[in-house]
Write an enzyme that holds these catalytic residues in place. Sequence first.
Site, PDB file in Angstrom:
ATOM      1  CE  LYS A  15       3.156  -0.885 -21.190  1.00 56.35           C
ATOM      2  NZ  LYS A  15       3.792  -1.722 -22.265  1.00 56.35           N
ATOM      3  CG  ASP A  51       7.382  -0.300 -22.286  1.00 54.94           C
ATOM      4  OD1 ASP A  51       8.555  -0.220 -21.888  1.00 54.94           O
ATOM      5  OD2 ASP A  51       6.635  -1.281 -22.034  1.00 54.94           O
ATOM      6  CE  LYS A  81       9.961  -3.369 -20.699  1.00 53.44           C
ATOM      7  NZ  LYS A  81       8.734  -3.220 -21.534  1.00 53.44           N
ATOM      8  NE  ARG A 106      -1.368  -9.601 -19.673  1.00 55.15           N
ATOM      9  CZ  ARG A 106      -0.363 -10.444 -19.512  1.00 55.15           C
ATOM     10  NH1 ARG A 106      -0.405 -11.638 -20.078  1.00 55.15           N
ATOM     11  NH2 ARG A 106       0.697 -10.097 -18.792  1.00 55.15           N
TER      12      ARG A 106
END
Length: 236
Positions: free
Chosen positions: A32, A59, A61, A213
């Site tokens: 991503k 990504d 948005k 993470r």
Amino acid sequence: MEKEPIIALDFPSWEQTEQFLALFDQEQLYVKVGMELYLQNGPFIIERLKEMNHRIFLDLKLHDIPNTVHQAMKGLASLGVDMINVHAAGGVQMMAAARAGLDEGSINGKRPVLLAVTQLTSTSEEAMQADQLISVPLHKSVLHYAKKAEEAGCDGVVCSVLEASAIRDACGESFYKVTPGIRLKDGNVDDQQRIADPREAREIGSTMIVVGRPITKADDPVAAYHQVKALWEGRS
């Protein structure tokens, strides 16, 4: 269901991204690229990842007036990414414009999967009601956005694992339920509110999972990735 967890490349530079990917010894991944990496480095990032044969979820948005989103998606489609998203809060007309832009700009007849973000997994019900003045329970807001995304021609939504089964029941098995907020049982929650581990995501009904993470900040990112993958595939 996709076999590979999507790794969130939440790095500011290509150099850090390349160092991280080098750990995987040319293994083909689904990654991503979010706003931090794309906006600071541009289409160059996508070109390099494609050269390395990684699949890409861009990504960004997008959330703007329909014409702006239409033109932006038309251009972004030419990058040849595998998946891309908008904010469902932009409305049916905007989401439909995003789909039209992708249709027009796609290369080799292959259109990226279009997702709509429902509510961020960092958003609690209390925060949604206070900050957005949405008075219904959070799961009803998410389900409403999912139905509107389906109406607009989106292929699926970004949601938390907690809403995946309700969206599957409302929109069908083939409607994508892409779920971030994935954490390992012994890991940090960080800034996420609505979380689950990979096994729970598989059992509840996620189509794809996004993990950042817990992999990228792990002492051994490769081992962490394969731990997540094993849980997601039901092998652990």
